[in-house]
Structure formats: structure tokens, C-alpha cells
Scaffold this motif. Structure first.
Motif, short mmCIF file in Angstrom:
data_model
loop_
_atom_site.label_atom_id
_atom_site.label_comp_id
_atom_site.label_asym_id
_atom_site.label_seq_id
_atom_site.Cartn_x
_atom_site.Cartn_y
_atom_site.Cartn_z
N HIS A 56 -49.54 57.60 39.83
CA HIS A 56 -50.89 57.83 39.35
C HIS A 56 -50.91 58.61 38.04
O HIS A 56 -51.71 58.33 37.15
CB HIS A 56 -51.71 58.59 40.39
N SER A 57 -50.02 59.60 37.92
CA SER A 57 -50.09 60.50 36.78
C SER A 57 -49.55 59.89 35.49
O SER A 57 -50.04 60.20 34.40
CB SER A 57 -49.33 61.80 37.08
N GLY A 60 -50.73 55.26 35.97
CA GLY A 60 -52.11 54.87 36.16
C GLY A 60 -52.81 54.60 34.85
O GLY A 60 -52.74 55.41 33.92
N ASP A 110 -42.24 52.74 39.32
CA ASP A 110 -42.85 53.80 38.52
C ASP A 110 -41.84 54.34 37.51
O ASP A 110 -42.20 54.66 36.37
CB ASP A 110 -43.31 54.97 39.39
N ASN A 304 -55.51 63.23 48.80
CA ASN A 304 -56.55 62.73 47.89
C ASN A 304 -57.85 62.75 48.68
O ASN A 304 -57.93 63.27 49.78
CB ASN A 304 -56.21 61.33 47.37
N ASP A 315 -58.87 57.46 45.72
CA ASP A 315 -57.76 58.32 45.29
C ASP A 315 -58.20 59.43 44.34
O ASP A 315 -57.62 59.62 43.27
CB ASP A 315 -56.66 57.48 44.61
N LYS A 347 -55.63 60.22 41.32
CA LYS A 347 -55.65 59.85 39.91
C LYS A 347 -56.91 60.39 39.25
O LYS A 347 -57.95 60.54 39.90
CB LYS A 347 -55.57 58.34 39.76
N LEU A 358 -55.66 65.70 33.29
CA LEU A 358 -54.57 65.67 34.26
C LEU A 358 -54.21 67.10 34.70
O LEU A 358 -53.91 67.34 35.88
CB LEU A 358 -53.35 64.98 33.66
#
Length: 442
Positions: A56-57, A60, A110, A304, A315, A347, A358
Motif C-alpha cells: 500500500h505504501s 499503491g 511488491d 485498517n 483499507d 492506504k 503517508l
């Protein structure tokens, strides 16, 4: 923890995020999360083992079911797969070390983009794993768990280990083999099998009994291979009821515990529980944690939350202090997590395009968990929370009630007892009082 930057600094305006206390107005500081503070016999760092989720970080793109990508990264312009992966990792370790996140976790794709050539994928993974190993040694950041993404590629549209086509099952196995080696090489403490698409859209074309047996066989094969190659950690199963399939075989914690028991997998597997997945299953997060704790299988938390007015897994980062406090009550009473930690399977939102978002999201999530831990500890130490709950079951502590619990009675004994003593007066559950008790400590 040493701050790591590569050839390029991605978050130039951010230094190390430190604990400054509740009086701080600095949005880039912790107000509640003090990693060295001892609560219930352990430091906050030990309680949580906070982990950044690589997917996600740093993968995403901000897309959602109704919107195209809105987050764009400099490494996407790199022509080489390996160059893209290394620049992305530079950014990730800069972020994690500035946030003082002690752990991270990933799916294989990822780390580095996959092609359809498995040998090529294996070579690329080996190269990026070597790079990650250097980063870990330089920074002190560790790998909480690895996993294989067996759901995003269209080959898995009918499942991975539960696919009716053996060729797809074999490909999934090859992908897990590579992901396991990456996890072992990087000292991963655990390995996760997510629900993905292991389920069905319709029973009219599905042999559910056969697919569940294939899933169990796949887990046994993977577990045996990992142990043979030196993996000493715990395997986690991640329950999820649906989304993307209509029904997934790991519907919720209770279902997964039963599945593991049925197929003789209890000794090696525990649960990785996701807040939003509990919601999708119609449960509270505390319920899922309690089911796992009662079975001795509370392994890890992928935290989440979902937008409760929407029908899919959104999420989002955790923000409900009441929900988190109840979760931490269960975790503390269970003695903590078994091997796992708290990873932010969350996310930033579609329209949160500033890179600082973030940081804000992770700071808020870590602070909310720390605050919930402190509240839960105060409730357990200084209130009558446990006393009131225990008093509801006092009739089972002695006499015939205890005999019932110890399996010393027959149905005829219950008849005799009822004839002799009749029924009892109704007793309040004291639910309203208990809800208010928790609210007072918030």
C-alpha cells in the motif's frame, strides 16, 4: 535507528519522527507512541512491532473501483525492472527509518515487478533481496513477514491453490517457493497466506470439497518445504469472507480455526487478522481477536478500517479509539500477539496525493494504537471490568455448576436440579454499564 537515503532524497522536508508528548502540536511527531514506555510489563515497541506494508505504501497508486491512479512515483519512469525496484526500496527505507518503524512486510511482486518467466522472476527477486538485506543491516529494520501475491494476476481469477486448472496451482507453488526463499534470506519472522481469491463465485460450477482439500494440500507442501529449508517462524492465515469472490474459504477466524483443525495444520499456523475483513464478515474486530485468542491462535494484526457505508474493503488507517481500545483489551488479556505484530494494511486515500500524507497516516495510526493500549491497561488495572464479567459466571465456580463445567453431569442431573430448585431470577448483563465504563476511560 539510522536514517537511510539513497541517491535521491524523497522526503526532504521530514526528519526523524520523535515522541514529543501530548502537549505537542507538531503534526510530524508522536503524541502517544513512546517506543520505550513500559505498559503491562513490555515496552510499546515490544507490544506492537509496528510494520510498514510495502504494497500500500510504495505500490499503491490511489486507484479505486471508480477512479484511475492518482499517485505517481519517480521510479515508475525507470526502464529497468531492477532499477525501479531499487529506487522504490530507497524511498521505502528512507520513510521507515524516518518513522522509526522497526519492521516491514511484503508480497513478492511488491519488491519487484514480475513477468511471466518464472526463472527471470527468481533472478530478479534474488537481486532485490540482496539489496534489501544490505538496507536491513544498515538500518536495523527487520522483516515481520513475507508473502506471495496469488490474487492480482489474471491467471488467478479462479483462485490459486484452489484453481480447477492444475497448471495454475503449479505456478502458484513455484511463486510461493521463490517468496519463501526471499523471506528466509531476509530473516523474516513469519510468512502469510492471504485469502486472495481462494473461494468461489458460484457453486453450480464448483467442487468445494475438492478445492478445500487442494488448499490444505498446498499449505502442507509449502510449510514442509519452508521447514526443510530452515524457516523457523510461524505461518499465518488471513481470514476474509468475500471481496473479490462471492465466498472465500477463510471466511472468518472461526472458519479458519476449524479448517486448520480439520486438515491437521494447527501446530504451524496462527491467524493474521484484518480489521476491515472482520467488518465484511459481519463481526467486530474484537470478536475476531477473541476467537483467535480463545483458540490460542492470535498471531498478528493487519490493521485498517472500512468505510462502514461502503460495501468493499476500503483499507483506511485506524482512527476509531473505541474500537482499538476494545481490541487492545482482548490482546492484553490474551498475553499479546504470538510472533506477529501490527502492520498497517492501509492506504492513503485516493485524493491524498501529498507525500506527507503517508507520514500523517502512520503517525495517527501508531498514536491511536498507543493511546488505546494505555486506556486498555488502565481499565484492566484500575476498574471493575474483569470483576463484573467474572461475576456473571459465578454459578459455575462451585457445586453443580462446576460439575457441569467439568463434564461430571448427565442430562438427567439437570432435570433433577431443576425439579429441586426451579428457575432463577433474571440477572442484568450490565452491558450499558460496561460500555459506559470503557467510554469513561476514553
Amino acid at each position: 535507528m539510522k536514517i537511510l537515503t539513497g541517491n535521491q532524497v524523497y522526503f526532504e522536508t521530514v526528519g526523524r519522527v520523535e515522541f514529543e508528548g501530548v502537549e505537542s502540536d507538531n503534526p510530524l511527531a508522536f503524541r502517544w507512541y513512546d517506543p520505550t514506555r513500559v505498559v503491562a510489563g513490555k515496552t510499546m515497541a515490544e507490544h506492537f512491532k509496528f510494520a510498514c506494508t510495502y504494497w500500500h505504501s510504495f505500490n499503491g497508486n490511489g486507484s479505486d473501483p471508480f477512479g484511475s491512479p492518482a499517485h505517481f512515483y519517480s521510479w515508475e519512469r525507470k526502464a529497468s525492472i531492477v532499477e525501479r525496484a531499487k529506487e522504490k526500496m530507497d524511498s521505502a527505507f528512507e520513510f521507515m527509518t524516518k518513522m522509526q518503524l522497526p519492521y516491514y512486510c511484503f508480497h513478492d511482486i511488491d519488491l519487484i515487478d514480475y513477468t511471466d518467466d518464472m526463472l527471470d522472476n527468481e533472478r530478479n527477486v534474488e537481486e532485490i533481496v540482496a539489496y534489501a538485506k544490505e538496507k536491513q543491516e544498515q538500518s536495523g529494520v527487520k522483516l515481520l513477514w513475507g508473502a506471495a501475491n496469488l490474487f492480482s494476476h489474471h491467471r488467478y481469477m479462479n483462485g490459486a491453490s484452489t484453481n480447477p486448472d492444475f497448471q495454475v496451482v503449479a505456478y502458484a507453488g513455484a511463486q510461493v517457493k521463490v517468496a519463501l526463499h526471499a523471506t528466509i534470506e531476509l530473516g523474516g519472522e513469519n510468512y502469510v497466506f492471504g485469502g486472495g481469491r481462494e473461494g468461489y463465485m458460484s457453486l453450480v460450477n464448483t467442487n468445494m470439497k475438492r478445492e478445500r482439500a487442494h488448499l490444505a494440500q498446498f499449505l502442507h507442501m509449502s510449510k514442509d518445504y519452508a521447514r526443510k529449508n530452515g524457516f523457523q517462524g510461524t505461518f499465518f492465515i488471513e481470514p476474509k469472507p468475500f471481496d473479490p469472490t462471492k465466498h472465500q474459504y477463510g471466511y472468518d477466524a472461526e472458519t479458519v480455526v476449524g479448517f486448520l483443525r480439520e486438515f491437521d495444520l494447527l501446530d504451524d499456523f496462527k491467524l493474521n487478522l484484518v480489521t476491515g475483513h472482520a467488518t465484511l464478515a459481519g463481526h467486530t474486530f474484537q470478536h475476531e481477536l477473541q476467537v483467535a485468542a480463545d483458540a490460542g491462535m492470535l498471531g498478528s494484526i493487519a490493521v485498517n478500517r472500512s468505510e462502514y457505508q461502503k460495501g468493499w474493503d476500503t483499507d483506511q488507517f485506524p482512527a476509531d479509539l473505541n474500537e482499538l481500545t476494545k481490541a487492545m483489551l482482548t490482546v492484553l488479556e490474551a498475553g499479546g500477539l504470538n510472533g506477529g505484530g501490527v502492520n498497517f494494511d492501509a492506504k492513503v486515500k485516493h485524493n491524498a496525493t501529498d507525500s506527507l500524507e503517508l507520514f500523517y497516516a502512520h503517525i495517527g495510526g501508531m498514536d491511536n494504537f498507543a493511546r488505546a493500549l494505555l486506556i486498555a491497561d488502565r481499565i484492566l488495572q484500575h476498574s471493575d471490568y474483569k470483576k463484573i464479567r467474572n461475576e456473571r459466571y459465578v454459578s459455575f465456580n462451585a457445586g453443580v455448576g462446576l460439575d457441569f463445567e467439568k463434564d461430571r453431569l448427565f442430562l438427567e442431573d439437570l432435570w433433577d436440579h431443576t425439579i429441586s430448585y426451579g428457575t432463577s431470577e433474571i440477572k442484568s448483563s450490565r452491558q450499558e454499564y460496561m460500555e459506559n465504563l470503557i467510554a469513561r476511560y476514553l
